[in-house]
Design an enzyme around this catalytic site. Structure first.
Site, PDB file in Angstrom:
ATOM      1  N   ARG A  48       0.863  -1.189   0.000  1.00  0.00           N
ATOM      2  CA  ARG A  48       0.000   0.000   0.000  1.00  0.00           C
ATOM      3  C   ARG A  48       0.891   1.227   0.000  1.00  0.00           C
ATOM      4  NH1 ARG A  48       2.456   1.849   3.730  1.00  0.00           N
ATOM      5  NH2 ARG A  48       0.933   3.521   3.781  1.00  0.00           N
ATOM      6  N   GLY A  49       0.271   2.410  -0.133  1.00  0.00           N
ATOM      7  CA  GLY A  49       1.055   3.635  -0.299  1.00  0.00           C
ATOM      8  C   GLY A  49       1.105   3.947  -1.789  1.00  0.00           C
ATOM      9  N   ALA A  50       0.853   5.221  -2.124  1.00  0.00           N
ATOM     10  CA  ALA A  50       0.651   5.582  -3.531  1.00  0.00           C
ATOM     11  C   ALA A  50       1.802   5.154  -4.463  1.00  0.00           C
ATOM     12  CB  ALA A  50       0.379   7.078  -3.627  1.00  0.00           C
ATOM     13  N   ARG A  91      -7.511  -0.087  -6.702  1.00  0.00           N
ATOM     14  CA  ARG A  91      -7.753   1.000  -5.740  1.00  0.00           C
ATOM     15  C   ARG A  91      -7.933   2.307  -6.528  1.00  0.00           C
ATOM     16  NH1 ARG A  91      -4.209   1.179  -0.517  1.00  0.00           N
ATOM     17  NH2 ARG A  91      -6.130   2.162   0.205  1.00  0.00           N
ATOM     18  N   GLN A 198      -1.985   2.278   9.930  1.00  0.00           N
ATOM     19  CA  GLN A 198      -0.677   2.363   9.257  1.00  0.00           C
ATOM     20  C   GLN A 198       0.352   3.095  10.121  1.00  0.00           C
ATOM     21  OE1 GLN A 198      -3.622   3.010   7.825  1.00  0.00           O
ATOM     22  NE2 GLN A 198      -3.621   2.607   5.644  1.00  0.00           N
ATOM     23  N   ASP A 239      -1.941  10.976  -1.868  1.00  0.00           N
ATOM     24  CA  ASP A 239      -2.385   9.975  -2.848  1.00  0.00           C
ATOM     25  C   ASP A 239      -2.756  10.610  -4.175  1.00  0.00           C
ATOM     26  OD1 ASP A 239      -2.978   8.735  -0.030  1.00  0.00           O
ATOM     27  OD2 ASP A 239      -2.682   7.115  -1.471  1.00  0.00           O
ATOM     28  N   ASN A 249      -5.276  12.467   0.894  1.00  0.00           N
ATOM     29  CA  ASN A 249      -4.367  11.586   1.633  1.00  0.00           C
ATOM     30  C   ASN A 249      -5.212  10.795   2.629  1.00  0.00           C
ATOM     31  OD1 ASN A 249      -1.627  10.670   2.191  1.00  0.00           O
ATOM     32  ND2 ASN A 249      -1.810  11.705   4.151  1.00  0.00           N
TER      33      ASN A 249
HETATM   34  O1  MRU Z   1      -4.450   3.253   2.197  1.00  0.00           O
HETATM   35  P1  MRU Z   1      -2.967   3.425   2.087  1.00  0.00           P
HETATM   36  O2  MRU Z   1      -2.202   2.820   3.207  1.00  0.00           O
HETATM   37  O3  MRU Z   1      -2.456   3.004   0.727  1.00  0.00           O
HETATM   38  O4  MRU Z   1      -2.776   5.001   2.195  1.00  0.00           O
HETATM   39  C1  MRU Z   1      -1.482   5.525   2.131  1.00  0.00           C
HETATM   40  C2  MRU Z   1      -1.437   6.987   2.316  1.00  0.00           C
HETATM   41  O5  MRU Z   1      -2.429   7.651   2.485  1.00  0.00           O
HETATM   42  C3  MRU Z   1      -0.076   7.629   2.187  1.00  0.00           C
HETATM   43  O6  MRU Z   1       0.017   8.751   3.004  1.00  0.00           O
HETATM   44  C4  MRU Z   1       0.118   8.059   0.713  1.00  0.00           C
HETATM   45  O7  MRU Z   1      -0.146   7.004  -0.143  1.00  0.00           O
HETATM   46  C5  MRU Z   1       1.481   8.570   0.472  1.00  0.00           C
HETATM   47  S1  MRU Z   1       2.666   7.274   0.496  1.00  0.00           S
HETATM   48  C6  MRU Z   1       4.196   7.881   0.117  1.00  0.00           C
END
Ligand code: MRU
Length: 349
Positions: A48-50, A91, A198, A239, A249
């Site tokens: 996960r994470g963008a 997603r 997270q 995101d 985000n």
């Molecule tokens: O749902 P997630 O865990 O994928 O959400 C992640 C976030 O909101 C992060 O802050 C975002 O993706 C930036 S990651 C460098």
């Protein structure tokens, strides 16, 4: 100091992902050899994470190409469309996913006339390039962001925008890492980040692993510590950022941004340019993912709410640009007016 938490690894046609749903109590690496598996890993938030889901989707496309290598060119191209569609439908909010798929698809189309085996090699090189560029980009974000950090700063972050959310190093945590490496004696307050935790599970783990001082708090404690003047700045990832500087985000980011403004604390967003959606004018247009109600009614598999309760579970929120002090990118720090300055950046690309 190099970081050893590599959420994504590609080795001889096998995609290896740290299972982030199991951290911090178990460190398990899952292996994927088919694109459906990679898509499911994104959907289920194994990864996960963008930026990390963008990189994973790029390797998912390589896995798909390898699976359909024995077909005619025509069937191969058709199957590749299906592969991209499946990965797109994992997603909806983080634009890096679509950015990476579009980039891979353009490479596929540009090389359509080559032999399938050559196309696969080219796709693999492109996925590796996306991975390696992400590491470089995060280091550059770290350096630009470090210029905003003062010695001894206490930095609040929300969710996980660290090495685990990228190919390596991280965006928001990349800035924190860079300031730590520069010997600035910084420390971090990490919001636990309900419902998926997270902050508690990943950011606390990552910073502790790295030896960066971190204090874990629940989300509702942020305002208290800001009012007590315990926080010098906020840094979060993103995101999707629209051309007016609105920022999607992790859910809860908006509340943190409002609290920061109320308490005269700078609120920084650290993100690669691939997180800017140049096709959208403002944050109202960003699709917000709604996730499984179980994430709210249960914690670590234990039910905490009445059976059958109605639940809302948006995974992200949008912070209006007026709360964003600056956006830290690999090309430099962008300040308001965002409409003007984000566009300027686009034209420099
Ligand atoms: O749902 P997630 O865990 O994928 O959400 C992640 C976030 O909101 C992060 O802050 C975002 O993706 C930036 S990651 C460098």
């Amino acid at each position: 100091m190099s970081n050893k938490l590599k959420p994504i690894q590609w080795e001889n046609g096998v995609l290896k992902l740290i299972d982030q749903t199991r951290l911090p109590t178990e460190f398990i690496i899952n292996e994927y050899t088919d694109y459906i598996g990679a898509a499911k890993a994104i959907k289920d938030m194994i990864v996960r994470g963008a930026p990390a889901i963008g990189v994973t989707a790029a390797y998912g496309i390589v896995l798909g190409a390898r699976e359909f290598r024995d077909n005619s060119k025509e069937v191969f191209m058709q199957k590749m469309n299906e592969v991209c569609d499946v990965l797109r439908n994992t997603r909806p909010t983080a634009v890096n996913l679509f950015w990476a798929i579009d980039r891979m698809y353009a490479v596929l189309q540009n090389n359509e006339n080559k032999e399938v085996a050559d196309i696969i090699n080219i796709l693999e090189k492109e996925a590796n390039a996306i991975y390696n560029e992400d590491v470089e980009i995060n280091r550059a974000i770290g350096q630009f962001g470090n210029s905003l950090i003062h010695p001894g700063d206490i930095i609040l972050t929300h969710c996980n925008a660290g090495a685990l959310a990228t190919a390596d190093f991280g965006t928001a945590l990349g800035v924190i890492r860079a300031a730590h490496e520069a010997g600035k004696n910084i420390s971090v307050f990490a919001d636990e980040t309900r419902p998926f935790l997270q902050g508690a599970r990943l950011t606390a783990f990552e910073l502790q692993h790295e030896g960066i001082p971190v204090t874990l708090i629940t989300d509702n404690m942020a305002g208290h510590f800001m009012k007590q003047k315990k926080i010098n700045c906020v840094i979060v990832g993103a995101d999707r950022i629209t051309t007016n500087g609105d920022v999607a985000n992790k859910i809860g980011t908006y509340s943190v941004a409002v609290l920061a403004k109320e308490n005269n604390i700078p609120f920084y967003v650290a993100a690669p340019i691939s997180t800017i959606d140049f096709s959208l004018e403002d944050g109202e247009q960003i699709p917000i993912e709604e996730r499984n109600p179980q994430e709210v009614t249960h914690i670590a598999g234990v039910q905490i709410a009445p059976e059958g309760i109605k639940v809302a579970n948006p995974a992200f929120d949008v912070t209006p640009n007026k709360y964003v002090t600056a956006i830290i990118t690999e090309k430099g720090v962008i300040y308001p007016p965002y409409n003007e300055n984000i566009l300027k950046l686009k034209n420099e690309k």
